[in-house]
Structure formats: structure tokens, C-alpha cells
Design an enzyme around this catalytic site. Structure first.
Site, mmCIF file in Angstrom:
data_model
loop_
_atom_site.group_PDB
_atom_site.id
_atom_site.type_symbol
_atom_site.label_atom_id
_atom_site.label_comp_id
_atom_site.label_asym_id
_atom_site.label_seq_id
_atom_site.Cartn_x
_atom_site.Cartn_y
_atom_site.Cartn_z
ATOM 1 N N ILE A 312 -0.347 29.460 -68.956
ATOM 2 C CA ILE A 312 -0.680 29.183 -69.887
ATOM 3 C C ILE A 312 0.088 29.304 -71.247
ATOM 4 C CG2 ILE A 312 -3.024 28.192 -68.859
ATOM 5 C CD1 ILE A 312 -4.064 30.820 -70.014
ATOM 6 N N CYS A 314 3.207 32.336 -73.062
ATOM 7 C CA CYS A 314 4.195 33.606 -72.697
ATOM 8 C C CYS A 314 4.520 34.077 -74.422
ATOM 9 C CB CYS A 314 5.590 32.937 -72.334
ATOM 10 S SG CYS A 314 6.517 34.191 -71.795
ATOM 11 N N GLY A 315 3.937 35.280 -74.337
ATOM 12 C CA GLY A 315 3.884 36.036 -75.680
ATOM 13 C C GLY A 315 4.974 37.051 -75.667
ATOM 14 N N THR A 319 3.728 37.120 -69.843
ATOM 15 C CA THR A 319 3.319 35.722 -69.250
ATOM 16 C C THR A 319 1.952 35.722 -68.900
ATOM 17 O OG1 THR A 319 5.370 35.488 -68.226
ATOM 18 C CG2 THR A 319 3.673 33.866 -67.803
ATOM 19 N N LYS A 334 -2.942 38.479 -67.782
ATOM 20 C CA LYS A 334 -1.659 38.595 -68.747
ATOM 21 C C LYS A 334 -0.821 40.077 -67.775
ATOM 22 C CE LYS A 334 -2.250 39.361 -73.046
ATOM 23 N NZ LYS A 334 -1.492 38.239 -73.618
ATOM 24 N N ASP A 429 -0.835 43.663 -84.934
ATOM 25 C CA ASP A 429 -0.436 42.374 -84.610
ATOM 26 C C ASP A 429 -1.100 41.164 -84.700
ATOM 27 O OD1 ASP A 429 1.957 40.691 -84.010
ATOM 28 O OD2 ASP A 429 1.683 40.895 -81.805
#
Length: 591
Positions: A312, A314-315, A319, A334, A429
Site C-alpha cells: 500500500i 513505499c516511503g 515498503t 512497515k 519528518d
């Protein structure tokens, strides 16, 4: 005869010169305090340049960075080396600083045992060792410091019991050993009996009245030292994430993640097969406080069944998969690739702390799977997706009330991290893809703690690689040092993104050589700040808009000192946005 006299005279002069040179060299010899400090410097394996100035060629340590001496005795009384990325052990020679009153070494990367020789520094009044990687027991010799008033060893990896000798420190008024691996009964005699639960939380195997856990004797019965009639409880105190500088390499992780996404797009099931093989190759499940009502076998079985349809996202951290259990509950998984085996211990310790943090506006970490090559983090799954998706990728538009509620929810989550955790947590972040939405579009802050966990030495570069360039405060871009105020700046950018419906580095801004902050400043100079609002936003209220623009403008101030705290931001949102009064922002911008 004259030759002999001349020779005697010459020898006398040579002897005198030699003596003067000897005295001169003796006067230039480094002091014992200087030798002790040089021993510390030589033990350091890595740091910034702060202590590079410590050199034997300069015999007076009173001139060295971080060192303060008594004006009369010239003995070292203060050693302050906080936030200087110092990595290495603390050598026993530190005990030679017997006039030392204040020792401040917190927020570095010091490791190894705390030297017992520290007990020789009998003039010590304050010791600050928190947020490092010290291991082993707390030296009982610390109880031999009669003048000690403050002792903070929180957020390390200390083990063993708390020495009873610390109870003898009659002047001790501030004590913190939270977030370690300490075990056994907390000494109930002496000065330690007067400290609250906050001094001890985050040590899952401590017991005693301070942490509401009944101690047991060897037979498993309640200890006679515990309060009678009290039922044994699990330690439910919040584990608080350290501001410690954990070893990591976010740049490497980001590149691995992007490569993983590339493989997914180009090679289909290759990554899924590696995940299944990874999990099947000897994985173990760690659950936090019974949050996962499943057996490890059940979870691993579900992990092995994941395929490419379950991805769902990919940051920057890895993934993300959607994991559905047989009872209908859904989690977000994650995957973070391991960097090295030595990193595991600190990573797992921080994950345990993150898993204990619970708040309405934060995404809960339920547990993790420890596989041979990666960590698989289990989070609550939020069906509303990310704010980034809601703003930029979906057909339906968020109305005004939804946008305001999302902003307030994100503010409350970030405020909790900044002000209700001890030590405070800096997110590092904040961006729209890290604000997740539930089915009612209520916001929750995600990925808190991960940026610090995986921080590379050049953290500002790694954050840019992760795609958050438009959110970074100017001072963070220059120094790479994150503070609460850099988070506040990022939150201000987030508010402008929600109001405008455009990403901070939208092409329309780039064409003008600006970002969303620069665009707002331009509109203010043109006396039309309201033009920043997304024209597709329905139900907009002008007074609330003016209040939001005022708050956002304060948050993105170039000067960190002029930015409000997140606590103040929440106050302003509740008093001026939820129940708006006539705003002066638009009028002052239109004069």
C-alpha cells in the site's frame, strides 16, 4: 690557569641555562586535570570538532572548549560536552577530576560501562549522562558522592539493580534512571523513596511501590518488602523515547527502500518472494503489552501469505503492506531492512519505547517481527490513507471543516510528542504523507521516532533524499540539527499545504522560484493572503482562515525564537480557529 677559569665559568653558565630550561619545561607541563581530559579525548572514536582543540601543546585545560576552572585553584570544576556527537567509552581517568562539580555528557553516543572511578569525584553536584549508550550496572560508588544533587542516567542501556547506596545521597533532589534495562526492587530506604514513578518508568523488570508492581521472592510469592494486599500489575507507565543519538544510516535505508520499490514495479513478485523467504527463515514476534491477541505462529503465517497486492505504499523508511488477520482486524506492516547486527539492540530498545506511546492523535505501534534481514513493524491500519493522498491524489475534495479538524489533530499529536513526553520527542519528518486519516478523517501523526532511529550523521541530507525538502526549516538545512522549533516550522508548512491544496514544492511555485512559504510571503506583500486558499475548498470561514494564516505565518518565521511552541499552537487553534473572533491578520495585511 685562565683556561680552567673560563671552563668553570662556561660550565656554570651551561648549568644555569639547563636549570632554567628545566624550570621552563616544568612550568609548561600539562596539569593532572589536563592529562585526565586528554585521556578522555584519546578514548573518543568519533565526534564533531568541539574537543579537537584539546591538545597537549596547550598545557592549560582551563582554556579548552567545554571546560570551566575555579579562578583561584585553576582546577576543573565543570565539563560540559552535550550534543557533540561524541562516540567512545568514558575512561576511568575521569575519576582524577576530584574538584569536578558539574559533569554534562548527555545526548552523545558514549558507550561501555560507567567507570566506578567516578565515585572519586567527591565534589560532584550534578551528573548528566542521559541519552547515551552506557551499558552494565550503575556503579555503587556513586553513593559515595555526598554533595550530589542531580543524577540523570535515563535513556541508556544500563542493566542490573539500582544500588541501595544511592539512597545515602541525602542532597539528591533530581533523579532519573528511566528507559533502561534495570531489574529488581527499587530501594525503598533513604532518599530514593521520595521520587515519583517518572524517575523509573521504561524499565520493564523493576518492581516496587514507585512503579505499582509487586516484587516477588524466589518462590514467586509477593515479597515481604512490598505493600500487603496489593495485586501484581503490569507496568503501564509510558515508555518515553530518548533524544539519544542512535547509530544509523537513513540515507542507506532510503536508497534501499527506493530500490525495493523499483524492484516491485519492474520485477513484480521478486520482493514478495524475498519477504516470504525472510519471514520463513527464522522470524520471531515481539508484542507490546498484549496489544496483539495472536500467537506468533498465526502472525508469521499471515506474513508468509503476503503478495504484491498487499503493498500500500513505499516511503523513506521502507515498503508498507496491508496485513489482514482472520478476525477481520487489519494492520499496516512497515518493512525496514537491517543495517547491521550491532544496531539491533538499540533499535529494538527504541521500538519497545515507541510501542508504549499511546495517544489519540498518534499511530500506535503494536509490535514487530524480527526476521534475519529486516524488521517488520506492525502499526494500526488507518482506512483513510494519508493526508497527502487526500489532498493530491483523490477526486473528492476535503471541505473546510475537514481541513481544520485535520490541522488540529496533527497539532495535538505533535504537541503531545513535544510537551507530554520526557524527554521530549522531536519528530524530524512532519509532512502530509506522515499524517494518516481514520475513517472519519481524524488525523494521526505517524513515523514518529523513526527518523531519529535511522538518523545518519548528515541527517539534513538524508531527509532531503526522503523527499521532504519543502518542509525543512532554514536552520535545519544549514546545521542538520533538529529541534522542536524545526518541527514547528514543518507544521506551519503543513498548514499552508492543507489550505492551498498544493504540495510545498508544487510546480506553480517552482516556476516563480518559490515554495509555499515564499508564495505566502509574496501574497502578504501584495495584501491578498487569502488567495492562497484552494478554490475548490467548500464551506470556508473567513475569520477562521485569517486565524490559521496568522498561526502558519508565525510557525514559518525564519527565526526559531519567533516561532510558537506546539502547545501554544494548539491553544491558538482552539481559541481562535474553533471559536473565531474578528481577526486583525487580514486587516494588518491589507493596510
Amino acid at each position: 690557569m685562565m683556561g680552567i677559569c673560563e671552563m668553570k665559568s662556561c660550565c656554570s653558565w651551561l648549568l644555569l641555562i639547563s636549570l632554567l630550561c628545566s624550570l621552563s619545561n616544568e612550568s609548561q607541563a600539562i596539569s593532572p586535570d589536563g592529562e585526565a581530559l586528554l585521556s578522555f579525548r584519546n578514548a573518543v572514536t568519533r565526534s564533531d570538532s568541539f574537543i579537537h582543540q584539546w591538545r597537549p601543546e596547550d598545557p592549560d585545560p582551563c582554556n579548552w572548549n567545554g571546560v570551566t576552572c575555579d579562578a583561584k585553584t585553576k582546577r576543573v570544576i565543570t565539563l560540559n560536552l552535550t550534543y557533540h556527537k561524541i562516540m567512545g567509552p568514558l575512561p576511568p581517568d575521569i575519576g582524577k577530576l576530584d574538584h569536578l562539580r558539574l559533569l554534562m555528557l548527555h545526548n552523545n553516543a558514549l558507550y561501555g560501562a560507567i567507570p566506578t572511578a567516578l565515585g572519586n569525584c567527591t565534589a560532584l553536584e550534578e551528573i548528566h549522562l542521559q541519552s547515551n549508550y552506557f551499558t552494565g550496572p550503575i556503579p555503587a560508588e556513586m553513593g559515595d558522592l555526598p554533595g550530589l544533587q542531580k543524577l540523570d542516567m535515563s535513556s541508556n542501556t544500563l542493566s542490573g539493580p539500582i544500588p541501595a547506596s544511592l539512597g545515602q545521597l541525602k542532597k539528591l533532589s533530581n533523579f532519573n534512571v528511566s528507559n533502561n534495562f534495570l531489574v529488581g526492587q527499587i530501594p525503598s530506604d533513604g532518599v530514593l523513596s521520595g521520587f515519583s514513578k517518572n524517575s523509573f518508568i521504561g524499565n520493564l523488570n523493576l518492581c516496587g511501590k514507585h512503579v505499582d508492581v509487586v516484587c516477588q521472592d524466589d518462590s514467586g510469592n509477593p515479597s515481604s518488602h512490598s505493600q500487603s494486599g496489593q495485586n501484581q500489575k503490569k507496568n503501564s507507565g509510558k515508555l518515553l523515547i530518548s533524544a539519544s543519538a542512535t547509530v544509523g544510516a537513513l540515507l542507506l535505508v532510503a536508497l534501499m527502500c527506493f530500490w525495493g520499490c523499483f524492484l516491485y514495479k519492474k520485477l513484480g513478485k521478486v520482493e514478495i518472494k524475498s519477504l516470504a523467504k525472510d519471514v520463513g527463515g527464522g522470524a520471531s514476534i515481539v508484542m507490546f503489552h498484549g496489544d496483539l491477541p495472536y500467537s506468533s505462529k498465526d502472525i508469521i503465517k499471515k506474513l508468509e501469505m503476503l503478495n504484491e497486492e498487499h503493498i500500500i505504499g513505499c516511503g523513506g523508511f521502507g515498503t508498507v503492506y496491508k496485513l489482514a488477520m482472520d478476525d477481520g482486524k487489519v494492520f499496516a506492516l512497515k518493512r525496514i531492512l537491517k543495517l547491521n547486527e550491532g544496531f539491533d539492540r538499540f533499535f529494538e530498545r527504541e521500538l519497545e519505547i515507541l510501542g508504549s506511546i499511546k495517544h489519540r492523535y498518534l499511530v500506535n505501534l503494536r509490535g514487530y517481527c524480527n526476521s534475519p534481514t529486516s524488521k517488520l513493524l506492525l502499526y494500526d491500519y488507518l482506512p483513510g490513507g494519508s493526508l497527502d493522498e487526500a489532498l493530491h491524489e483523490r477526486g473528492e475534495q476535503l471541505d473546510w471543516d475537514s481541513r481544520v479538524n485535520i490541522i488540529i489533530g496533527a497539532a495535538k499529536g505533535l504537541s503531545y510528542l513535544h510537551h507530554d513526553c520526557s524527554p521530549r520527542i522531536i519528530h524530524r519528518d512532519i509532512k502530509s504523507s506522515n499524517i494518516l486519516l481514520d475513517g472519519n478523517l481524524e488525523a494521526r501523526v505517524s513515523d514518529f521516532g523513526l527518523a531519529k532511529l535511522l538518523e545518519d550523521e548528515e541527517s539534513h541530507i538524508t531527509t532531503i533524499v526522503a523527499g521532504t525538502f519543502g518542509y525543512l526549516a532554514p536552520e535545519y538545512m544549514q546545521s542538520g540539527r533538529a529541534t522542536e522549533k524545526t518541527d514547528v516550522y514543518s507544521f506551519g508548512v503543513l498548514v499552508l499545504e492543507v489550505l492551498s491544496g498544493k504540495r510545498p514544492t508544487d510546480a506553480s511555485f517552482i516556476e516563480k522560484g518559490l515554495n509555499v512559504v515564499g508564495w505566502l510571503k509574496f501574497l502578504i506583500s501584495e495584501k491578498r493572503p487569502r488567495d492562497i486558499v484552494d478554490p475548490n475548498c467548500e464551506g470556508m470561514q473567513m475569520e477562521s482562515l485569517d486565524a490559521l494564516l496568522s498561526i502558519a505565518t508565525q510557525c514559518v518565521s525564519p527565526s526559531p525564537e519567533e516561532r510558537p511552541t506546539m502547545h501554544r499552537v494548539v491553544q491558538l487553534l482552539e481559541s481562535e480557529v474553533m471559536t473565531p473572533c474578528p481577526s486583525e491578520f487580514y486587516d494588518s495585511s491589507s493596510d
